[in-house]
Design an enzyme around this catalytic site. Structure first.
Site, PDB file in Angstrom:
ATOM      1  N   GLN A   1       0.821  -1.204   0.000  1.00  0.00           N
ATOM      2  CA  GLN A   1       0.000   0.000   0.000  1.00  0.00           C
ATOM      3  C   GLN A   1       0.856   1.255   0.000  1.00  0.00           C
ATOM      4  OE1 GLN A   1      -2.826  -0.260   3.229  1.00  0.00           O
ATOM      5  NE2 GLN A   1      -4.350  -1.051   1.809  1.00  0.00           N
TER       6      GLN A   1
ATOM      7  N   ASP B   1     -17.555   5.072 -11.095  1.00  0.00           N
ATOM      8  CA  ASP B   1     -18.583   4.613 -10.173  1.00  0.00           C
ATOM      9  C   ASP B   1     -19.038   5.789  -9.309  1.00  0.00           C
ATOM     10  OD1 ASP B   1     -18.895   1.489  -8.280  1.00  0.00           O
ATOM     11  OD2 ASP B   1     -20.354   3.034  -8.785  1.00  0.00           O
TER      12      ASP B   1
ATOM     13  N   ASP C   1     -19.769   1.597 -14.055  1.00  0.00           N
ATOM     14  CA  ASP C   1     -20.484   0.916 -12.985  1.00  0.00           C
ATOM     15  C   ASP C   1     -21.511   1.887 -12.430  1.00  0.00           C
ATOM     16  OD1 ASP C   1     -19.242  -1.284 -10.343  1.00  0.00           O
ATOM     17  OD2 ASP C   1     -21.261  -0.833 -11.046  1.00  0.00           O
TER      18      ASP C   1
ATOM     19  N   LEU D   1      -6.395   4.234  -1.113  1.00  0.00           N
ATOM     20  CA  LEU D   1      -6.390   2.778  -1.041  1.00  0.00           C
ATOM     21  C   LEU D   1      -6.522   2.267   0.379  1.00  0.00           C
ATOM     22  CD1 LEU D   1      -6.284   1.105  -3.467  1.00  0.00           C
ATOM     23  CD2 LEU D   1      -3.895   0.702  -3.140  1.00  0.00           C
TER      24      LEU D   1
END
Lengths: 175, 837
Positions: free
Chosen positions: B583, B608, B679, B837
């Site tokens: 990460q 999205d 999406d 993230l």
């Protein structure tokens, strides 16, 4: 808790008489802009498609639109720093699709228009829908499919029940 | 006009396949390379043929794209086709204008390649036989359903009473009829157009029933499917299932979870639809959560303190969905009226009646507490038509609570005990489906209904031939590792180094932690440095860390990583350290791994939307775009605000423009290919999506590229749907990751496929549906499917495949982060780093 927002009624920008639920606005505009394209001239804001502005006010609007920040912030704040080490040598893959010839993209309508299936006429105005269904019936059952909408009053007993159509029989008539 | 509709083979379609042509003639112009159907833009499944003229094909060179589905718009030009020497990106119009093209089977362009029927089926991959949760429905084509309109004189309000009265005339109507209170469907045609019957209601009042024939429904019409669904409903009623909301549930088979005051009602979500070749019934096992308490019980539990009682009750009860037993209808509670009680009166049919009396006479229900407050629900269906709000008044005693509230959702034990029943593994699911089918075929009432309508439901689960896409290779710094059969390469971190890491290591970093955790911090850092080093991520001066008292700090352009103390104390610290190292690498803008991408100049975009938790009216749309992943595995992320009520995005283009600009900055040219995964849109809005978003994007891309002096890009616009009800089973188990299904259960009016990309350990896997709404990419379905599968390997928070392409997952994560925590658009300098993230 204010639940009123969802059920709020809004007006159509093309015709003040049109009232609808806020969530249906987008759908409605799609239809109305076609109907009113010659009579009502509304320009679309470059930052946000929902902003429909009369032509004379457009310039002013673009200067003050709330959504300018999408672009302006990008232009005025420090750009993302790019360092060389984020890149790498080109990854070679087993296949190479660049070299392959183009292939026609699949068009479902081609299949649908010939297949023995039920099709949906979506998003059409009612008259278009009727015409579509009528045509589908003809396609499936042949040209002499009778659309008996309102059966005439004096119907003899004999044809009280429509004879079942045999699609095979009519195949030869279909192109 | 009818000609313009364009149908079947009569239409002078450019994209009629040569193989089905009955003779093509040379036209003066000929396409250099593309087949006549190439480049045709795809519209959604539901697009009517004539609306093809409004597909992007016409938008290509024609600025007047604001036309939508009107077939009367003959301005659409077959003639706007560029002459020979058309550029690669040329999109074709589907139908020519009538004045230029006579009707007939002529083709616009010469086929330059041997005729091959273009299909959406792929061919690559290992075949696998799958069962689905669909059943085939065999119907007779010569069916004709007669549609009648029924009126009662004097009129009766309650549809059930109407149905009851009509049912007494079953001998006239025949046994197979459907009546919902207003419309009557039957296979039998009465002799006269208008039939009049007489009947008596239970209360001994005389009625006159007028049945008038209003039309026929043939097996080629969409209404036919609606009737089939109604027939199925009827036969499911014969199984003694109760209709709750839109689906049927079985209260007799209810599962009690006493300790949480819940009941689970198993049931089925069914829908009959036209699929690729046959009409199929999709059955999904569903569970309805019924709380065993009524709103009245909740009220009793609220504080008895009068000053707080009202507020507390309101808080607990607002926005709940309740079920009223007497009519099996669900309502959402919008308000509580403390000023009224069941003794209050309202006006019903001209006279004032109290609630108590009303429920007694109409439903034979005795209300016990005459002093309880009343609940108000806004009837939203009516809102559209007449009044802005028609209110429904409910009695707390009669309202059962359904569904879970947020408290319950965060109750881990509760969710876990529920999931024991609701999360079924494939075998159990198959069992339930078969049981359902058996019940339909063995219960006399339902069998009768099916037989009356000559409906033949297959007894076996529909099977489909799927294919498994081969394992992908994961590319690390020094080597490539196969992803593995379970698409999980967590193990490879022991031996592999991340693809790109900061060349000088991380030399400017700080750790902030409370002093009391300095021991855990030390252990964490030791593990972290070890894991990171092993993966090629170097930390300079590893022992310089400060244990600083906890301090708030705000510095927005600095990537941060938070580790909770619970995580730091975890035994499996090494693997957690690995994950943290990955990460960290990502947040600095570097790449842990990549896949092999056989297409150059490609930008993949994911989009999205997530709602704001603070403001119900707001939502955030996030767009994440890749650079050319063959040489630059970084991503550009951006977010913008939008309205929570809008289904379609209004600010898509500005965000995409930024992404394109970034790409050209890094690669010195614009992408030649763009695949856009959309999406966050429901399948009901596909036609609008096409008209509103797709056409617009195509146009804007054209203009942008023209400005830059480049050819327009090849674009594929793919709608990603996670929540379709389709399921696959492979030998009573889950199909492996990489399984693709593009036939039988797909929809005929779409270029679509299902992909199982992820591995699940519990329950049955849910395939993701991909609908290629527009494409002029010129790649085969195989490649489209493979590309999508490859894109599922790139979510760096997880060393395995994800359910949706990584770009969509990132977009979702980013939008959620902004909507839940940040509530503001983040800084630009972070746009190339995975700070979220």
């Amino acid at each position: 808790m204010d639940n009123g927002d969802e059920s709020d009624m809004v007006n159509c920008p093309y015709n003040k008489e049109h009232k609808m639920l806020r969530k249906k606005l987008q759908q409605h505009i799609l239809k109305c802009r076609v109907i009113y394209k010659d009579t009502v001239q509304l320009m679309i804001c470059p930052f946000n498609k929902a902003h429909l502005i009369p032509e004379p006010e457009l310039y002013q609007h673009t200067k003050s639109c709330e959504d300018r920040k999408i672009i302006v912030q990008y232009q005025t704040s420090a750009a993302a720093v790019l360092t060389e080490d984020t890149r790498h040598a080109k990854i070679e893959s087993e296949e190479n699709w660049d070299d392959d010839e183009d292939v026609p993209d699949y068009n479902p309508q081609v299949y649908c228009s010939q297949a023995n299936i039920v099709r949906e006429p979506n998003g059409l105005f009612p008259s278009q829908r009727k015409a579509f269904i009528k045509e589908e019936n003809r396609r499936k059952f042949g040209d002499d499919y009778k659309e008996e909408k309102k059966p005439p009053k004096a119907k003899s007993r004999v044809d009280s029940r429509p004879a079942p159509y045999d699609p095979r029989m009519h195949n030869s008539r279909r192109h | 006009m009818a000609e313009d509709q364009g149908r079947g083979r009569r239409r002078p379609l450019d994209d009629d396949e040569p193989s089905t042509s009955r003779g093509s003639r040379d036209e003066p112009r000929s396409k250099i390379f593309k087949d006549s159907s190439s480049g045709g833009s795809r519209s959604d499944s539901r697009a009517q043929p004539s609306s093809s003229d409004s597909r992007a094909g016409s938008s290509r060179s024609d600025p007047r794209v604001e036309r939508s589905g009107a077939p009367h718009d003959r301005e659409r030009v077959g003639g706007s086709q560029a002459p020979a020497g058309a550029t690669r990106q040329e999109r074709r119009d589907e139908s020519g204008s009538t004045d230029r093209r006579p009707r007939g089977d002529r083709f616009d362009m010469v086929a330059t390649r041997p005729a091959e029927l273009v299909s959406k089926l792929g061919k690559d991959g290992r075949p696998i036989r799958l069962q689905t949760n669909f059943f085939r429905l065999n119907t007779k084509p010569e069916w004709r359903i007669v549609h009648y309109c029924v009126e009662f004189e004097p009129s009766i309000e309650n549809p059930r009473v109407r149905m009851g009265i009509l049912s007494e005339h079953a001998n006239v109507l025949g046994s197979g009829y459907l009546f919902d209170g207003l419309q009557l469907f039957t296979t039998r045609k009465f002799e006269q157009e208008l039939t009049v019957l007489r009947g008596k209601s239970r209360l001994d009042i005389d009625y006159t029933i007028s049945i008038k024939c209003v039309g026929f429904i043939s097996t080629a019409e969409p209404r036919f499917l609606q009737v089939l669904n109604l027939i199925l409903r009827r036969s499911m009623k014969g199984l003694k299932l109760e209709l709750v909301g839109r689906n049927f549930f079985d209260p007799h088979a209810k599962i009690e979870i006493r300790e949480h005051k819940l009941e689970l009602w198993p049931g089925y979500e069914t829908s009959i639809r036209q699929h690729e070749k046959d009409i199929l019934l999709c059955t999904e096992i569903a569970h309805k959560v019924m709380r065993t308490e009524t709103v009245y019980d909740i009220m009793r539990r609220c504080s008895q303190n009068p000053s707080r009682h009202q507020d507390e009750f309101r808080l607990n009860v607002l926005d709940l969905i309740v079920l009223t037993d007497y009519n099996n209808k669900t309502y959402r509670i919008n308000d509580v009226d403390f000023g009224q009680t069941p003794k209050s009166t309202f006006s019903c049919k001209g006279r004032d009646i109290s609630f108590v009396e009303y429920y007694q006479t109409k439903y034979n229900i005795r209300i016990r507490d005459h002093n309880q407050p009343l609940l108000i629900s806004k009837n939203r269906d009516k809102a559209q038509k007449t009044n802005a709000s028609e209110l429904v008044v409910l009695i707390p005693e009669l309202c059962r609570v359904t569904g879970l509230n947020d408290n319950m959702r965060s109750n881990f034990q509760l969710m876990r005990s529920m999931s024991e029943y609701t999360r079924m593994n494939p075998n159990r699911r198959i069992d339930r489906l078969r049981t359902f089918n058996r019940r339909l075929h063995s219960t006399p009432e339902s069998v009768k209904v099916l037989r009356d309508w000559h409906m033949d439901l297959d007894q076996n689960l529909t099977e489909v031939q799927g294919r498994i896409i081969e394992q992908q290779k994961i590319v690390f710094h020094h080597g490539k590792v196969p992803a593995g059969e379970t698409a999980d390469w967590t193990r490879s971190f022991r031996d592999q180094k991340m693809l790109t890491t900061p060349s000088d290591g991380i030399d400017r970093w700080a750790v902030i932690a409370p002093e009391r955790n300095s021991y855990e911090l030390k252990t964490l850092l030791e593990n972290l440095f070890r894991a990171a080093n092993g993966m090629g991520l170097k930390f300079r001066s590893p022992h310089e860390y400060s244990a600083i008292k906890k301090r708030g700090y705000i510095d927005r352009a600095v990537p941060t990583q938070v580790v909770t103390i619970k995580t730091a104390k975890n035994r499996g610290l090494m693997s957690i350290a690995t994950k943290i190292a990955i990460q960290l690498n990502c947040k600095l803008g570097y790449t842990p791994w990549m896949i092999e991408l056989p297409l150059s100049g490609l930008m993949t975009i994911g989009f999205d939307i997530a709602k704001s938790t603070r403001d119900r009216k707001r939502a955030y749309g996030a767009l994440v775009a890749s650079m050319d992943l063959q040489q630059n595995s970084t991503y550009f992320s951006t977010v913008s605000e939008c309205s929570a009520f809008d289904v379609l995005s209004n600010t898509l283009w500005p965000m995409m423009a930024k992404a394109l600009r970034q790409y050209s900055r890094e690669h010195k040219k614009l992408p030649t290919r763009i695949v856009f995964y959309r999406d966050g849109v429901s399948s009901g809005s596909l036609k609008q999506l096409f008209e509103y978003e797709v056409k617009d994007i195509v146009e804007k891309l054209d203009a942008e590229y023209k400005r830059a002096g480049a050819d327009p890009p090849q674009l594929a616009y793919i709608v990603v749907t996670k929540s379709m009800n389709a399921r696959f089973f492979a030998n009573g188990g889950n199909p492996p990751p990489g399984t693709v299904v593009d036939d039988v259960i797909t929809l005929p009016e779409r270029y679509d496929f299902y992909l199982v990309s992820q591995q699940v350990r519990q329950g049955t896997v849910s395939p993701t549906s991909y609908n290629v709404v527009y494409s002029n990419m010129g790649i085969s379905p195989d490649k489209m499917q493979k590309l999508t599968y490859k894109m599922c390997h790139l979510y760096y928070n997880w060393s395995g495949t994800t359910r949706v392409p990584a770009v969509c997952q990132y977009a979702k994560k980013l939008a959620t982060l902004v909507g839940t925590n940040l509530h503001a658009i983040p800084q630009n300098a972070l746009e190339k780093k995975f700070y979220y993230l």
